[in-house]
Design a protein around this motif. Structure first.
Motif, PDB file in Angstrom:
ATOM      1  N   MET A   1       0.748  -1.237  -0.135  1.00 33.67           N
ATOM      2  CA  MET A   1       0.104   0.012  -0.113  1.00 33.67           C
ATOM      3  C   MET A   1       0.909   1.284   0.119  1.00 33.67           C
ATOM      4  O   MET A   1       0.522   2.155  -0.721  1.00 33.67           O
ATOM      5  CB  MET A   1      -0.967  -0.049   1.326  1.00 33.67           C
ATOM      6  N   LYS A   2       2.069   1.371   1.040  1.00 30.19           N
ATOM      7  CA  LYS A   2       2.920   2.657   0.605  1.00 30.19           C
ATOM      8  C   LYS A   2       3.365   2.608  -0.631  1.00 30.19           C
ATOM      9  O   LYS A   2       3.667   3.729  -0.939  1.00 30.19           O
ATOM     10  CB  LYS A   2       3.857   2.183   1.970  1.00 30.19           C
ATOM     11  N   PHE A   3       3.790   1.580  -1.210  1.00 25.86           N
ATOM     12  CA  PHE A   3       4.640   1.676  -2.423  1.00 25.86           C
ATOM     13  C   PHE A   3       3.598   2.454  -3.535  1.00 25.86           C
ATOM     14  O   PHE A   3       3.632   3.074  -4.385  1.00 25.86           O
ATOM     15  CB  PHE A   3       5.012   0.284  -2.968  1.00 25.86           C
ATOM     16  N   GLU A   4       1.993   2.008  -3.488  1.00 27.47           N
ATOM     17  CA  GLU A   4       1.049   2.482  -4.120  1.00 27.47           C
ATOM     18  C   GLU A   4       1.026   4.159  -3.980  1.00 27.47           C
ATOM     19  O   GLU A   4       0.837   5.081  -4.891  1.00 27.47           O
ATOM     20  CB  GLU A   4      -0.097   1.971  -3.938  1.00 27.47           C
ATOM     21  N   GLN A   5       1.218   4.504  -2.730  1.00 29.36           N
ATOM     22  CA  GLN A   5       1.078   5.686  -2.363  1.00 29.36           C
ATOM     23  C   GLN A   5       2.255   6.532  -2.764  1.00 29.36           C
ATOM     24  O   GLN A   5       1.981   7.545  -3.311  1.00 29.36           O
ATOM     25  CB  GLN A   5       1.158   5.968  -0.860  1.00 29.36           C
ATOM     26  N   LEU A   6       3.389   5.883  -2.927  1.00 27.02           N
ATOM     27  CA  LEU A   6       4.652   6.508  -3.596  1.00 27.02           C
ATOM     28  C   LEU A   6       4.371   6.735  -5.222  1.00 27.02           C
ATOM     29  O   LEU A   6       4.587   7.950  -5.500  1.00 27.02           O
ATOM     30  CB  LEU A   6       5.925   5.676  -3.389  1.00 27.02           C
ATOM     31  N   LEU A   7       3.882   5.856  -5.621  1.00 29.80           N
ATOM     32  CA  LEU A   7       3.568   5.868  -7.204  1.00 29.80           C
ATOM     33  C   LEU A   7       2.539   7.080  -7.249  1.00 29.80           C
ATOM     34  O   LEU A   7       2.623   7.877  -8.263  1.00 29.80           O
ATOM     35  CB  LEU A   7       3.345   4.583  -7.874  1.00 29.80           C
ATOM     36  N   ASN A   8       1.583   7.062  -6.596  1.00 30.39           N
ATOM     37  CA  ASN A   8       0.389   7.978  -6.658  1.00 30.39           C
ATOM     38  C   ASN A   8       0.880   9.405  -6.630  1.00 30.39           C
ATOM     39  O   ASN A   8       0.198  10.325  -6.976  1.00 30.39           O
ATOM     40  CB  ASN A   8      -0.848   7.596  -5.829  1.00 30.39           C
ATOM     41  N   HIS A   9       1.744   9.703  -5.623  1.00 29.46           N
ATOM     42  CA  HIS A   9       2.226  10.818  -5.189  1.00 29.46           C
ATOM     43  C   HIS A   9       3.593  11.373  -5.599  1.00 29.46           C
ATOM     44  O   HIS A   9       4.176  12.317  -5.157  1.00 29.46           O
ATOM     45  CB  HIS A   9       2.327  11.094  -3.573  1.00 29.46           C
ATOM     46  N   PHE A  10       4.224  10.615  -6.332  1.00 32.69           N
ATOM     47  CA  PHE A  10       5.505  11.023  -6.852  1.00 32.69           C
ATOM     48  C   PHE A  10       5.636  12.153  -7.355  1.00 32.69           C
ATOM     49  O   PHE A  10       6.662  12.992  -6.998  1.00 32.69           O
ATOM     50  CB  PHE A  10       6.059   9.711  -7.961  1.00 32.69           C
ATOM     51  N   GLU A  17      11.863   8.686   1.543  1.00 30.32           N
ATOM     52  CA  GLU A  17      12.314   9.275   2.965  1.00 30.32           C
ATOM     53  C   GLU A  17      11.007   9.458   3.623  1.00 30.32           C
ATOM     54  O   GLU A  17      10.851   9.181   4.810  1.00 30.32           O
ATOM     55  CB  GLU A  17      13.110  10.499   2.784  1.00 30.32           C
ATOM     56  N   GLN A  18       9.827  10.135   3.032  1.00 29.27           N
ATOM     57  CA  GLN A  18       8.512  10.364   3.880  1.00 29.27           C
ATOM     58  C   GLN A  18       7.862   8.814   4.005  1.00 29.27           C
ATOM     59  O   GLN A  18       7.432   8.697   5.166  1.00 29.27           O
ATOM     60  CB  GLN A  18       7.566  11.215   2.957  1.00 29.27           C
ATOM     61  N   LEU A  19       8.106   7.868   3.119  1.00 24.19           N
ATOM     62  CA  LEU A  19       7.496   6.706   3.376  1.00 24.19           C
ATOM     63  C   LEU A  19       8.214   6.076   4.710  1.00 24.19           C
ATOM     64  O   LEU A  19       7.772   5.305   5.456  1.00 24.19           O
ATOM     65  CB  LEU A  19       7.617   6.090   2.257  1.00 24.19           C
ATOM     66  N   GLN A  20       9.718   6.209   4.680  1.00 24.41           N
ATOM     67  CA  GLN A  20      10.072   5.552   5.935  1.00 24.41           C
ATOM     68  C   GLN A  20       9.612   6.327   7.142  1.00 24.41           C
ATOM     69  O   GLN A  20       9.382   5.544   8.175  1.00 24.41           O
ATOM     70  CB  GLN A  20      11.854   5.822   5.728  1.00 24.41           C
ATOM     71  N   HIS A  87       4.949  -5.571   7.648  1.00 24.36           N
ATOM     72  CA  HIS A  87       4.453  -4.572   6.470  1.00 24.36           C
ATOM     73  C   HIS A  87       5.330  -3.006   6.603  1.00 24.36           C
ATOM     74  O   HIS A  87       5.667  -2.663   5.571  1.00 24.36           O
ATOM     75  CB  HIS A  87       3.049  -4.615   6.423  1.00 24.36           C
ATOM     76  N   SER A  88       5.199  -2.630   7.635  1.00 26.37           N
ATOM     77  CA  SER A  88       6.156  -1.508   8.016  1.00 26.37           C
ATOM     78  C   SER A  88       7.446  -1.604   7.688  1.00 26.37           C
ATOM     79  O   SER A  88       7.968  -0.646   7.150  1.00 26.37           O
ATOM     80  CB  SER A  88       5.772  -0.902   9.538  1.00 26.37           C
ATOM     81  N   MET A  89       8.000  -2.525   8.167  1.00 26.04           N
ATOM     82  CA  MET A  89       9.538  -2.736   7.873  1.00 26.04           C
ATOM     83  C   MET A  89       9.899  -2.896   6.558  1.00 26.04           C
ATOM     84  O   MET A  89      10.811  -2.665   6.151  1.00 26.04           O
ATOM     85  CB  MET A  89      10.082  -3.886   8.619  1.00 26.04           C
ATOM     86  N   LYS A  90       9.022  -3.321   5.831  1.00 27.99           N
ATOM     87  CA  LYS A  90       9.257  -3.211   4.210  1.00 27.99           C
ATOM     88  C   LYS A  90       9.805  -1.767   3.577  1.00 27.99           C
ATOM     89  O   LYS A  90      10.323  -1.862   2.831  1.00 27.99           O
ATOM     90  CB  LYS A  90       8.220  -3.834   3.471  1.00 27.99           C
ATOM     91  N   GLN A 129      13.406  -8.501  12.839  1.00 27.24           N
ATOM     92  CA  GLN A 129      13.191  -7.765  11.476  1.00 27.24           C
ATOM     93  C   GLN A 129      14.232  -6.878  11.043  1.00 27.24           C
ATOM     94  O   GLN A 129      14.777  -6.217  10.240  1.00 27.24           O
ATOM     95  CB  GLN A 129      11.858  -6.989  11.332  1.00 27.24           C
ATOM     96  N   VAL A 130      15.084  -6.359  12.311  1.00 29.84           N
ATOM     97  CA  VAL A 130      15.922  -5.279  12.131  1.00 29.84           C
ATOM     98  C   VAL A 130      17.410  -5.986  11.535  1.00 29.84           C
ATOM     99  O   VAL A 130      17.819  -5.555  10.566  1.00 29.84           O
ATOM    100  CB  VAL A 130      16.220  -4.360  13.425  1.00 29.84           C
TER     101      VAL A 130
END
Length: 130
Positions: A1-10, A17-20, A87-90, A129-130
């Protein structure tokens, strides 16, 4: 979902950095709720830390926190904590940011003076996960 947000708001300037930052905040808020209650002292730790972020989103930081707290509470209720963490750690790709995630959740868990068994279990899963 975050990747889709990245593409939608690129084109809007939202970047990895914002997604992180969002994913770090998501994790911190999950650990506010993971013990089954939202503690004011834990939430205050997260809000204080989040205020230091260079937040670059169409959604205000306060609104993001409010929305995400509800999602985190739901994830805890449906026993989806490990999937939420994974999911968040991805989206936290930098190793220093991954280590920061662990430090933040440790502070959050300690903020109310006790570390619940559920917090400890989730923290151990995050460490893996780290």
């Amino acid at each position: 979902m975050k990747f889709e947000q990245l593409l939608n708001h690129f084109d809007s300037g939202i970047c990895v950095e914002q997604l992180q930052k969002e994913s770090l905040l998501d994790l911190a808020l999950l650990f506010v709720a993971v013990d089954g209650s939202v503690s004011d002292s834990e939430l205050e730790v997260v809000k204080k830390w989040a205020a230091t972020l260079n937040w670059n989103s169409a959604l205000s930081l306060d609104n993001y926190i409010s929305d995400m707290v509800a999602k985190c509470v739901h994830a805890v209720k449906v026993d989806d904590v490990e999937a939420f963490i994974q999911h968040s750690m991805k989206f936290i790709i930098d190793q220093p940011m991954r280590e920061l995630a662990l430090k933040i959740v440790q502070k959050v868990c300690a903020a109310d003076g006790k570390i619940d068994r559920r917090e400890q279990t989730a923290m151990e899963f995050l460490e893996a996960q780290v």
